[in-house]
Design an enzyme around this catalytic site. Structure first.
Site: not given
Length: 371
Positions: A131, A117, A212, A214, A243, A95
């Site tokens: 995503e 996936e 990490h 967003r 990250h 994604d």
């Protein structure tokens, strides 16, 4: 049959290298590899470890570039690769922005897309962002959907995807993890970073942190507050590969630097990551992939999100949602540290994500599936 596999991030590389190995070793296929380098250093580490040499390296990583700029650049550059290669299939995974833009480019060039996936859903377009939108969009035009679980397949059926194009394969991340664990055991020198940390924290239980996403950028200080409170325990060591995104790194360096039993380290290469996963007492994460990987090695997972596109882990008891509230995080971590029965129940629960044979199943599907 020519297969072009396109990816750009470290997680994609991890989940695709077992398939690339299988395609390379199968005389039915000509395998070609294109990387966008949406991640650069972290991607290159996995490529080197897995022995993958890209045929096309687009080098599109730029500091602080926006998603719309990245998406446009991938769409154009991958389009050029498609013109040159003319593959029979384009394979994308998961994604990411790379997966979405590469799949869209293939669609524009009328080349069938295999989505590895496929079918993960949180049900919330804003979580994880972007995503959830990326994977839903890929599903609308993919010709072959390789779902890791039955639940993921059911999600696609509910979205009116043709049943004959949906196949339950297991998740290739388990293939990768089992392959890598054997390599790490055979070559302990490949995990020097973790071996040094093991000596430093000898006698303490290790909690591995990753943060990490967003959608959590605005909650980093809350997460740091929970970690700082947990660090007061003398029986605990916290290993936090931080990250590189400044929204994460800047906060954690300010909030957590100088704590004796907290190791703020650079992101680990894949061998050291596998070693950390193998020795950790538990995982505290907002990552998606770790929810699949950790249970394969018997490591409980606490997920710092309110929703997950991997509800199989929650249902199986290998993972638990804890959000980003510091009090809740501390309570849940403390419970797993102090209640051995609760920890054992999560550690021994069945991993629903596969048996390590997903890549070979996908190879067979690529040869046989209608385009």
């Amino acid at each position: 049959m020519k297969i072009l596999t396109v990816f750009g991030t470290r997680p994609e590389a991890i989940k695709l290298f077992p398939l690339l190995h299988a395609l390379r070793d199968d005389p039915r296929f000509e395998s070609r590899v294109c990387v966008t380098a949406q991640h650069r250093e972290m991607l290159d580490q996995v490529l080197a470890f897995a022995g993958i040499v890209p045929d096309h390296d687009l080098g599109l990583m730029r500091d602080r570039q926006s998603l719309d700029t990245l998406n446009a650049r991938i769409l154009v550059e991958v389009g050029g690769v498609l013109e040159a290669e003319r593959p029979d299939w384009v394979v994308v995974q998961g994604d990411t922005t790379t997966a979405f833009a590469a799949a869209l480019a293939a669609h524009y060039h009328r080349i069938p897309v295999c989505h590895v996936e496929a079918g993960l859903r949180s049900g919330d377009l804003a979580n994880p962002w972007p995503e959830e939108m990326n994977r839903r969009a890929i599903a609308t035009f993919a010709a072959l959907h390789c779902a890791p679980t039955g639940l993921a397949a059911d999600n696609l059926v509910r979205e009116s995807i043709e049943r004959e194009r949906i196949h339950i394969t297991g998740n290739t991340v388990i293939d990768a993890l089992l392959w890598a664990r054997e390599r790490v055991r055979e070559a302990p020198e490949s995990t020097r970073i973790m071996r040094e940390l093991e000596r430093r924290f000898e006698g303490r239980r290790i909690v591995r942190i990753s943060a990490h996403r967003r959608e959590n950028f605005g909650h980093m200080r809350e997460i740091a507050s929970a970690i700082r409170r947990l660090s007061q325990r003398d029986d605990l060591a916290i290993v936090f590969p931080v990250h590189r995104n400044p929204a994460v790194r800047d906060v954690m360096q300010v909030e957590l630097s100088g704590l004796d039993n907290v190791a703020l380290i650079d992101p680990l290469d894949y061998p050291n990551f596998v070693r950390l996963l193998d020795i950790a007492h538990l995982m505290l994460t907002d990552s998606g992939g770790v929810q699949e990987e950790a249970p394969a090695l018997g490591t409980p997972v606490l997920v710092m999100r309110e929703t997950t596109e991997r509800p199989e882990a929650i249902a199986a008891g290998t993972a638990r949602l804890v959000g980003t509230d510091p009090e809740r995080i501390v309570n849940e971590v403390t419970r797993l540290l102090d209640d051995s029965e609760t920890h054992a129940a999560m550690a021994s629960a069945h991993n629903p994500y596969g048996d390590g044979q997903a890549a070979s199943r996908i190879c067979d599907l690529l040869k046989e599936a209608p385009r």
